[in-house]
Structure formats: structure tokens, C-alpha cells
Motif scaffolding. Sequence first.
Motif: not given
Length: 308
Positions: A136-148, A152-154
Motif C-alpha cells: 500500500q502507498g500514496y499516488t502522486y497527483q499532478f497535471t501536465i501543463d503542456d504535453p507538446t 512535457p511540463t508538469i
Amino acid sequence: MMRSLYSAITGLKNHQISMDVIGNNIANVNTAGYKRERTSFATMLGQEIRGASAPTASIGGINGISIGLGSILNSVDRIIGQGSSQYTGKKTDLMIQGEGMFVLKSATGNVYTRVGNFDFDKDGNLIDVGTGSKVQGYTYQFTIDDPTATPPTISPAAEPWGPEGTPPGDIQFVLGDDLDPASPTGYTLSSFSISQDGVITGIYSDGINSITVPMFKIAIVTFPNQAGLISQGNNYFTESNNSGQASIGHPGTDGRGLIIPNYLEMSNVDLAQEFTDMIVTQRGFQANSRVITVSDTLLQELIDLKRS
């Protein structure tokens, strides 16, 4: 019958239990994560022959007289101490340096262990290789700002590991997974690493460029009284009425230990100590046996009085 016979019998029984505990310790001398146990004895309730009297103006006080009736098993204690480390070179082998246990989800609920003998199943779940229980563990939450962008920037979420007190979940990933399954970026997971703070970092690549992104953080649990946990076999423990409530969180916080990859924690059994305890136990058993033999001789003398 003579009280010494029954007192010696209690001594024999207790030393037999002590020998059982020592035998179990020696049997697990090479069991990863095993914690040695020890026995302790206590006096049994004595038989009072004469009560104590208080001093008066003319004479002093007199102590009471009581005769012991043997010993009882007081406790079998689990010695929670750091075991030696064994280098394995396998990056999914993990050892906790300090306090705490790994949290695993079994078929019957959460169990806890010091043994980090982990690997992946065919679905990418990080599991205990012996039982299939899921780490068991914790999942990292992130968003991809610019997939191109290249790469990519995160941006991480405000609370990338979830709010305080968030329960952990399964750790699951597969080499070759896309960085963003909802909107493929062309970057797939090529390898991973595990750090001392329990973070599993993925390395995503498009064949030319690469980007490193945290993926999961392994959960660690502590208890107010770890020695009070119930042993379930397979190096697993569960809560008891005296262990206290589980405190699940991140490695290196609130007194929890750090995670050392490529190592396994070995047993904390010391053979020199066990063999010394074995000699003491053996002599204690022999001494109690001799008390029975001598008591029997004295009884035989009484019987022989009638014959003479």
C-alpha cells in the motif's frame, strides 16, 4: 504429598516453554524480519504458614512466614530491535531503517510486516512475493501543463500525496505505460527508482528525451506498542487490544523510519545469546528434575519406616 514435588513440576513446565521459545528463535535465525522472543517467570502464590505481627511496647514485630508453591510463566516478550541488513541488489527489495512496518492488503484486510521482499505481478501490482498481498502507498497527483513541450511540463497538485490522513491504496504501474493515459504524450515509462523517503520515481522517455516524475510513495505504519501485535504467520502482524491503533503515514515523518532499497532486514536473533539461554534453561530443567528425585527419595524413606 510434599510441596517440593509440585513446585518442581511447575519449574519443569516453565523451562519446557522456555526451551520451546529458544527453539523457535533458532529455527528463525535466517528468517527475514523475524524478531526474537524471550520468556520470563514469576513466583506462584505462596502458602502462608504464619502471619506477621506488629511490634508492641514490650516486644518487637515478627515477620510472617510463607512457603512458595513454584513458578508461573509471566510473559513471552517479543524483542523489537533492528535486524542486520542484507544487500540483495534487487531494487524492489526494501528495508525499513528505524521504526515502522510496511502496510499490505491481504484477502482478509490490512496486515503489517517488516519484510520487504516485494516484486510485481503480471498486472503491475507491487506485491509480497510469498503471498500476493498488495503493498500500500500514496499516488502522486499532478497535471501536465503542456504535453507538446519537450519534455512535457508538469505541475504537482496542491497536496500531491493527498490530504493528511488519506488512506493508502494499491501501488500499480507497468513499464510502457503512457505518462498521461487520457491524453497520450508519446512518453512511456521505461524504468523507475525508489528513494529513502519511499518515493517511487518513474523515468518516462520518447526514445530521445526523458522526464522523471514521482509516481507513488510507500506507506509506513507505526503502533504505540509494536510488541503487542498479533503474529499471523508469513511474517505478518495484525492489531491487538494492546498494540494501539495503527498510524499510517509517510516514511521519515512522525518517528517513522526510512526505506532502504536493495536491502532486506534479517532476523535479530543472536545465536550466542540463544545458546547461552539454552544452557541456562537446560540446567534449570535438570535442577527441577533433581528436586523431584530427592523428594521421591524422602518419601521412600517414610515408607521404609513402616517396613522396618
